[in-house]
Each structure stands twice: as C-alpha cells, then as structure tokens.
Design an enzyme around this catalytic site. Structure first.
Site, PDB file in Angstrom:
ATOM      1  N   VAL A 168       0.838  -1.200   0.000  1.00  0.00           N
ATOM      2  CA  VAL A 168       0.000   0.000   0.000  1.00  0.00           C
ATOM      3  C   VAL A 168       0.875   1.252   0.000  1.00  0.00           C
ATOM      4  CG1 VAL A 168      -1.853   1.234   1.163  1.00  0.00           C
ATOM      5  CG2 VAL A 168      -1.827  -1.257   1.186  1.00  0.00           C
ATOM      6  N   ASP A 169       1.948   1.241   0.764  1.00  0.00           N
ATOM      7  CA  ASP A 169       2.871   2.370   0.758  1.00  0.00           C
ATOM      8  C   ASP A 169       3.469   2.578  -0.631  1.00  0.00           C
ATOM      9  OD1 ASP A 169       2.776   3.433   3.355  1.00  0.00           O
ATOM     10  OD2 ASP A 169       4.109   1.888   4.125  1.00  0.00           O
ATOM     11  N   VAL A 170       3.840   1.491  -1.286  1.00  0.00           N
ATOM     12  CA  VAL A 170       4.411   1.597  -2.627  1.00  0.00           C
ATOM     13  C   VAL A 170       3.387   2.178  -3.599  1.00  0.00           C
ATOM     14  CG1 VAL A 170       5.337   0.278  -4.569  1.00  0.00           C
ATOM     15  CG2 VAL A 170       6.060  -0.261  -2.239  1.00  0.00           C
ATOM     16  N   GLY A 173       2.968   5.811  -2.970  1.00  0.00           N
ATOM     17  CA  GLY A 173       4.115   6.533  -3.495  1.00  0.00           C
ATOM     18  C   GLY A 173       4.032   6.725  -5.001  1.00  0.00           C
TER      19      GLY A 173
END
Length: 371
Positions: A168-170, A173
C-alpha cells in the site's frame, strides 16, 4: 545527458516508505531531492533492521533513498524551523507525510506555503485523508486490513494474510509521483502550483481494480481464494510430479495449447472446459484433471515445454532467483552506487525506460549528517 527532471528542486519531509519512494523515483529522473531528517535518529527506517548492508545501514532505508541529499533539522527549534522555511522557499515541490495538522502548526502546511508562493507544488500523503480519518494512524498493515486487501489474500477458509511487502505504501508513493508530475505539467502551462493529496486507503481501494469493481459494479464482495482467480481458470498453482507449476491461462487458445502439451487435446473440447466461463464454473474438476496429467513430470520441465508452446507458465522463484531471472533476460535489475567513502551499495534498478532521458543513479542513500 539531460535528465527529464533536471533543475527541479524537491524538499522532502516524508519518512518511512510512501513519500520517500515517490521522491526517489523523481530523483532517479533528475530531480534534486533534499531529505529533512530528525537529529540523531533520522528517518525511522534507518533503524529498521536486520538485514543491514555491508556498511551496517538498514537495507530498508537503502531501498528508497538513493539520489538524495540529507539535512538534519529539529523543527521544534526556531533556527532549524527558519532554515526549513528557507529551504521550502527555494523548492519547486514539497512532500510531507506528517499527521494532518502537524505542518500547519509549524507554518509549513500546503495552504500556508502556497499562499506565499502560488507556483509551489505541495504533496501531502496521509493514511486516511485530512477529514474524519485524519487522526487515524496510517500504517501499511493496518490499511491492508481495513482496506479489504487481507480479506482477499490467503487460502480459502484460512486466516487473512497481508501481502509480503508494504504494497500500500508503494502504491501510494506511485500515485503521489503521478500527481506531482501532473501538477508540474499544469504549472508549465499556467504558472500555477497546487496541492496534491494522496491517502493510503484510497490508494489501496483504487488498486483493487477488478476486485473493487466486483463490488462497486456487480454487488459482489470478493473472498479469499488462495492462488485461484475469481474470473479466469486455470490461473493458479497446480501440483506436479515435483513442485508447483504456475499457470496463467487467459484465453481459449492458450488452454487448447495447454491440453496439447499435457497430451490430452480432447480435454479442450470437454463442454465443462470449452470456454473460460465454463472453466471458471468447473474449476475444481478442471484442477483435478490437470493435476492428474501433470503428475509424471516436474514443474520446471512442464514450465519449459509450456512456455515454448506460448502458454504462460512458470515456477515460484524466491527473491534471489527472481533477480537472477531478470539478469538472465538482460534487464540488469541491480545497480551499484558508491558511498562517500567509496564502498558500494547495491540497489534495485528503476523500471522506467526512457529513450532520451533515462533514470540516472548518482549517489548512494545518504549517511545521516551530524546534528
């Protein structure tokens, strides 16, 4: 060689993964990124080990911080805060992922800085947006759970599973990077900056793609199916005489070729399996029929023969084997960058190919400067 984002200056207040990933991608494309870190500890991921590289740096930090400069500032100290404001005044883009309200209290929020400099592009990355979810903590595992991803990941009837990377962070980003580039394009035409807002929950929901539209357009709540696909068959792992074979059969031609390779072309004419819809409706007997025919050879042997027949097939590589595969295909997945003392650190290559302005690899992830 001129880089695509030459002369672009980015001030990066973000920590951990989503924001640093976005700014690293822009740095790879030529932007000058100044990373703001806390005295003594820096970015949280500097302490997220093991594993560590040969120089003792946490490999988590290495993953998303190449091509950046670092400056240590204590935003609670007036002189350091004034320096931060001076850096922001010279930046084209500011990126931050503090809790909503933190930057406002420092006089560094998007509305505050954009009011002073209308051409500024200001990107905020939050967990749940700046409205009713502003106070909720935005950790990847939590978003995977609350955002439905864990509910469709794992074996049918088993416990929910997270994805093996902070996906999810990727995704957030990547969305942040696209938003910043869109804002830059708008500024080129109009001279106007703007606020770019990305939150982890919305990023995940957008990335659910067919599983999301199954609910929004079809009223279906997807469930865990292990390695099977809700809409395609056979599209999963199958047992062989030795190891598991990955099959990703997306059309009837591929299925007919699969049946030919397993020496039962009549299987493709079976009314239970004649079309993809038929195969999805009869996935259990289809799996049994295929595994019975795959039992006399190993997964690598089947994968080689099926690939030669243009049937998408393979084996489950570990991470090392995955990098080796990419290298064998000429993709050069690893680049080495020298640190200040000359020692190299190996990082993963940026996957974007540009014929005129390709990504560049200039500096290793920075050491934490002294306070």
């Amino acid at each position: 060689m001129t880089a695509a984002l030459d002369n672009l200056k980015i001030l990066d207040f973000s920590r951990v993964l989503a924001g640093p990933f976005a700014t690293m991608l822009l740095a790879d494309l030529g932007a000058t990124v100044t990373k703001v870190e806390r005295p003594g500890v820096g970015d949280d991921t500097r302490a997220w080990g093991p594993p560590h590289d040969a120089d003792g740096v946490a490999t988590y930090f290495d993953a998303v911080n190449r091509n950046k400069d670092s400056v240590v500032l204590d935003l609670g100290v007036p002189d350091d805060l004034a320096r931060a404001r001076a850096l922001a005044a010279g930046a084209d883009v500011v990126v931050e992922n503090f809790r909503p309200g933190v930057m406002e209290g420092l006089g560094l929020s998007g509305p505050q800085l954009c009011a002073e400099r209308p051409a500024l592009i200001y990107c905020s990355i939050t967990g749940f947006g700046s409205g009713d979810g502003a106070a909720l903590p935005g950790y990847d595992l939590l978003i995977q759970a609350l955002g439905g991803l864990m509910s469709i990941t794992g074996a049918a009837g088993g416990e929910p599973q997270k994805v093996g990377v902070a996906l999810v962070d990727v995704l957030a980003g990547l969305f942040a990077g696209v938003g910043i580039l869109a804002a830059l394009h708008h500024r080129e035409r109009t001279g106007e900056g703007q606020l770019v807002e990305v939150n982890l929950l919305s990023s995940l929901l957008a990335a659910l793609v067919n599983q999301g539209s199954a609910f929004t357009a079809g009223g279906v709540v997807p469930q865990r199916m292990g390695n099977a696909h809700p809409s395609i068959a056979p599209y999963e792992l199958l047992a062989t005489g030795d190891g598991e074979l990955v099959l990703a059969v997306g059309n009837d031609r591929q299925f007919a070729a699969l049946c030919h390779v397993v020496e039962d072309p009549e299987l493709a004419a079976d009314p239970r399996f004649a079309t993809n819809a038929d195969r999805v409706a009869h996935r259990a007997p289809l799996r049994a029929e295929l595994e019975a025919r795959l039992a006399h050879r190993s997964a690598p042997a089947w994968a080689a023969e099926l690939t030669a027949a243009r049937v998408p097939a393979g084996v489950v590589n570990d991470v090392g084997a995955a990098f080796a595969l990419a290298a064998s295909l000429g993709l050069d997945p690893i680049v080495e960058l020298p640190r200040e003392d000359g020692s190299p650190v190996a990082v993963t290559r940026n996957p974007i190919g540009l014929s005129a302005t390709p990504p560049t690899y200039r500096t290793a992830p920075p050491r934490l400067p002294p306070a």
